[in-house]
Design a protein around this motif. Structure first.
Motif, PDB file in Angstrom:
ATOM      1  N   LYS A  63       0.819  -1.217   0.000  1.00  0.00           N
ATOM      2  CA  LYS A  63       0.000   0.000   0.000  1.00  0.00           C
ATOM      3  C   LYS A  63       0.853   1.268   0.000  1.00  0.00           C
ATOM      4  O   LYS A  63       0.407   2.301  -0.505  1.00  0.00           O
ATOM      5  CB  LYS A  63      -0.971  -0.020   1.187  1.00  0.00           C
ATOM      6  N   LEU A  66       1.615   1.810  -3.510  1.00  0.00           N
ATOM      7  CA  LEU A  66       0.433   2.307  -4.229  1.00  0.00           C
ATOM      8  C   LEU A  66       0.021   3.715  -3.801  1.00  0.00           C
ATOM      9  O   LEU A  66      -0.886   4.298  -4.386  1.00  0.00           O
ATOM     10  CB  LEU A  66      -0.753   1.367  -3.979  1.00  0.00           C
ATOM     11  N   LEU A  68      -1.439   4.339  -1.024  1.00  0.00           N
ATOM     12  CA  LEU A  68      -2.657   4.264  -0.209  1.00  0.00           C
ATOM     13  C   LEU A  68      -2.334   4.481   1.265  1.00  0.00           C
ATOM     14  O   LEU A  68      -3.198   4.842   2.052  1.00  0.00           O
ATOM     15  CB  LEU A  68      -3.344   2.906  -0.384  1.00  0.00           C
ATOM     16  N   TYR A  92      -2.498  -3.931  -9.450  1.00  0.00           N
ATOM     17  CA  TYR A  92      -2.609  -4.395  -8.065  1.00  0.00           C
ATOM     18  C   TYR A  92      -3.644  -5.507  -7.965  1.00  0.00           C
ATOM     19  O   TYR A  92      -4.768  -5.370  -8.436  1.00  0.00           O
ATOM     20  CB  TYR A  92      -3.013  -3.196  -7.201  1.00  0.00           C
ATOM     21  N   PRO A  94      -5.443  -7.313  -5.027  1.00  0.00           N
ATOM     22  CA  PRO A  94      -5.584  -7.271  -3.570  1.00  0.00           C
ATOM     23  C   PRO A  94      -5.764  -8.658  -2.961  1.00  0.00           C
ATOM     24  O   PRO A  94      -6.121  -9.612  -3.649  1.00  0.00           O
ATOM     25  CB  PRO A  94      -6.825  -6.413  -3.344  1.00  0.00           C
ATOM     26  N   HIS A  96      -7.913  -9.463  -0.433  1.00  0.00           N
ATOM     27  CA  HIS A  96      -9.285  -9.854  -0.089  1.00  0.00           C
ATOM     28  C   HIS A  96     -10.040 -10.310  -1.320  1.00  0.00           C
ATOM     29  O   HIS A  96      -9.815  -9.841  -2.423  1.00  0.00           O
ATOM     30  CB  HIS A  96     -10.027  -8.694   0.563  1.00  0.00           C
ATOM     31  N   LEU A  98     -14.165 -11.203  -2.697  1.00  0.00           N
ATOM     32  CA  LEU A  98     -15.426 -10.468  -2.615  1.00  0.00           C
ATOM     33  C   LEU A  98     -16.012 -10.565  -1.217  1.00  0.00           C
ATOM     34  O   LEU A  98     -15.928 -11.601  -0.588  1.00  0.00           O
ATOM     35  CB  LEU A  98     -16.444 -11.104  -3.551  1.00  0.00           C
ATOM     36  N   PHE A  99     -16.606  -9.482  -0.746  1.00  0.00           N
ATOM     37  CA  PHE A  99     -17.343  -9.624   0.502  1.00  0.00           C
ATOM     38  C   PHE A  99     -18.830  -9.769   0.229  1.00  0.00           C
ATOM     39  O   PHE A  99     -19.586 -10.155   1.074  1.00  0.00           O
ATOM     40  CB  PHE A  99     -17.052  -8.473   1.456  1.00  0.00           C
ATOM     41  N   PHE A 162      -9.212 -10.984 -11.053  1.00  0.00           N
ATOM     42  CA  PHE A 162      -8.572  -9.805 -10.453  1.00  0.00           C
ATOM     43  C   PHE A 162      -7.172  -9.588 -11.033  1.00  0.00           C
ATOM     44  O   PHE A 162      -6.714  -8.457 -11.159  1.00  0.00           O
ATOM     45  CB  PHE A 162      -8.516  -9.921  -8.928  1.00  0.00           C
ATOM     46  N   ARG A 165      -7.809  -7.902 -14.247  1.00  0.00           N
ATOM     47  CA  ARG A 165      -8.163  -6.505 -14.018  1.00  0.00           C
ATOM     48  C   ARG A 165      -6.911  -5.666 -13.759  1.00  0.00           C
ATOM     49  O   ARG A 165      -6.817  -4.517 -14.196  1.00  0.00           O
ATOM     50  CB  ARG A 165      -9.111  -6.430 -12.810  1.00  0.00           C
ATOM     51  N   ALA A 166      -5.930  -6.262 -13.057  1.00  0.00           N
ATOM     52  CA  ALA A 166      -4.696  -5.528 -12.782  1.00  0.00           C
ATOM     53  C   ALA A 166      -3.845  -5.376 -14.038  1.00  0.00           C
ATOM     54  O   ALA A 166      -3.116  -4.406 -14.193  1.00  0.00           O
ATOM     55  CB  ALA A 166      -3.893  -6.251 -11.700  1.00  0.00           C
TER      56      ALA A 166
END
Lengths: 264, 275
Positions: A63, A66, A68, A92, A94, A96, A98-99, A162, A165-166
């Motif tokens: 982070k 990044l 962040l 990136y 991540p 985690h 999906l919640f 993901f 996506r990165a």
């Protein structure tokens, strides 16, 4: 050694470009030191594995790269600019998952979100965006699922989306946070093969708490537990590991004492 | 049944329901998928301070409500994003502060506040043409903003952190989204009142989320459901002489339970078939 590399770079145009530079970086959350005096240089086409226990600051380190998390002291450079400005260069993935598995978004839409944020408001996704999205989905082998709701996929499949996506932004640096946590062992090899291909185009940092997960594919290994133990190589001493994990470590190496993961 | 719409106030009520459905159907989808129900409830309640301010200044309370609800949305958003105060704590505090401020303003205003109840719980039969105009304009603002930032709002709702990393100004967009919620509160105030706004912001979107995996479709279904619940509630409240806002919310609540039961049974059947 950093200095040497920099000097070389100045002298010789062909020298590999430094993509990430952290100088004396400290991070604290409410007076608790999370990262202590981190120095790290990463060059183009390098694949660095960072291992360390849970809570050792691995995610925080990513982070910081990044932008962040703001370091309390020290300097961070991403291709010569500040992390906030360098975000366009960084992909990136991540930690985690999906919640909310019911979130109304398809795989295709998720990947396309990676193409946002370049001031292209008010416009629909263009041909280039769609072509790149298709390419990265092919690369991770998820094209056939592109119309599916992301929550309906398995965690390993979600991870691959993901990663796509990165990658859709054509990053120069790829950061992966515990990417293997939910990928089955047979798929891990496949996963590393994808990363091996990507290394041609970008630098990769992979962090994990799972020592066995770091494979023969990484070029260099660092240990992180508040402090970073890194010798710009793939070798780590037992002493480093014990300092990192704060307890005696039974290795790990396959046959060669005092070396981690050198040969399999 | 249709003859009840021969009265102008009933026609206005019907139009108000349709205009409210557009706002709550669209914005409610974001409230539900981004899980910001509590902050939306906070904005709705805190905006009571604006109604009090309107009374105090002797103007139409709606002109107190619009700036006040937007301010409370921005303050809640900024506090939860920029300070270390936990978000739900900040919302709880501002929620109560806004309501208290409203009560104090009304206490300080000369005379009695006769239609206070209609701002709290809605009174759709008193909607005027001027109210309808305000609702229409706010609807157009909401549609325009969502149209412009649809992709960014989707990215923000799905994965806030990743959206920041790709370079979307997530904090600004989040504040903009909260402002849309504030405007929706204003649109819905006449229909169900600020206390019950949260029902229409959540129920239609929560039902539609069970039946589609596409955000745009979810918006259309939510708008449609809001309109159906609104009209059913209006007719029932007229027939049985009940409070209109509360009846609409009750109809919506029953609709939610039925949809849940349907989905539950359907899922059970599917599992049996799979076996």
């Amino acid at each position: 050694m950093n200095l040497d590399n920099k000097n070389q770079k100045n002298k010789n145009q062909e020298t590999i470009i430094e993509v990430i530079n952290l100088k004396n970086v400290w991070v604290d959350y409410d007076d608790i030191v999370v990262l202590e005096d981190i120095n790290l240089s990463i060059y183009q086409h390098e694949f660095l594995g960072i291992i360390g226990p849970n809570g050792g600051g691995k995610t925080t380190l990513l982070k910081v790269v990044l932008g962040l998390v703001q370091p309390s002291k020290g300097e961070v450079n991403i291709l010569g600019v500040k992390p906030e400005e360098g975000r366009g260069y960084v992909g990136y993935v991540p930690q985690h998952c999906l919640f909310d598995r019911g979130f109304p978004i398809s795989v295709w839409e998720v990947v396309l979100t990676g193409r946002l944020g370049k001031g292209k408001y008010y416009k629909a996704y263009n041909k280039v965006d769609k072509q790149k999205a298709q390419d990265v989905l092919d690369l991770v082998g998820m094209s056939e699922f592109k119309g599916k709701q992301i929550g309906k996929l398995s965690e390993g499949q979600q991870k691959r989306v993901f990663i796509a996506r990165a990658l859709v932004t054509d990053p120069k640096i790829l950061l992966l946070d515990e990417p293997l946590a939910s990928i089955d062992t047979p798929l891990q090899t496949e996963f590393y093969e994808i990363l091996d291909k990507l290394k041609e185009k970008m630098a990769i940092i992979l962090v994990t708490h799972d020592l066995s997960a770091v494979s023969v594919y990484v070029d260099k290994i660092a240990c992180l537990n508040r402090r970073l133990f890194y010798h710009n190589s793939k070798e780590i001493s037992v002493k480093d590991l014990e300092e990192t994990y704060r307890c005696p470590v039974d290795l790990i190496a396959h046959g060669i004492p005092h070396r981690v993961l050198k040969k399999h | 049944m249709m003859d009840i719409f021969q009265y102008e106030f009933m026609r206005n009520a019907l139009l108000a329901i349709l205009l409210a459905s557009i706002a709550c159907g669209i914005v409610g989808v974001y409230v539900v998928v981004k899980r910001i129900v509590f902050i939306s409830g906070g904005i709705a309640h805190a905006s009571f301070g604006g109604i009090g301010l309107g009374y105090f200044l002797g103007i139409n309370p709606i002109w107190g409500l619009i700036p006040f609800s937007i301010t409370s949305a921005l303050v809640m958003g900024l506090i939860s994003k920029r300070t270390k105060i936990p978000e739900d704590t900040a919302i709880g505090i501002l929620w109560a502060l806004g309501v208290s401020l409203g009560i104090i303003f009304i206490g300080l205003s000369p005379g009695y506040a006769p239609d206070l109840f209609s701002y709290l719980f809605g009174n759709i039969l008193t909607v005027t043409s001027a109210d309808l105009m305000v609702m229409l304009v706010l609807d157009l603002v909401i549609i325009k903003v969502v149209f412009l930032f649809y992709k960014e709002f989707l990215a923000l709702s799905f994965d806030d952190e990743f959206a920041t990393v790709v370079g979307i100004p997530t904090e600004k967009l989040y504040l903009l989204l909260l402002c849309l919620i504030a405007l929706t509160v204003v649109v819905l105030m006449r229909v169900v009142g600020i206390i019950l706004v949260i029902a229409l912001l959540t129920i239609p979107a929560a039902i539609s989320k069970q039946f589609t995996a596409n955000l745009k479709k979810m918006m259309f279904i939510s708008v449609l459901l809001s309109a159906i619940f609104g009209i059913m509630g209006l007719v029932l409240s007229y027939q049985f002489n009940l409070a209109s806002g509360a009846t609409i919310v009750m109809v919506s609540g029953i609709g939610f339970m039925l949809s849940w039961l349907y989905k539950y049974k359907y899922k059970k059947c599917k599992i049996q078939v799979n076996r």
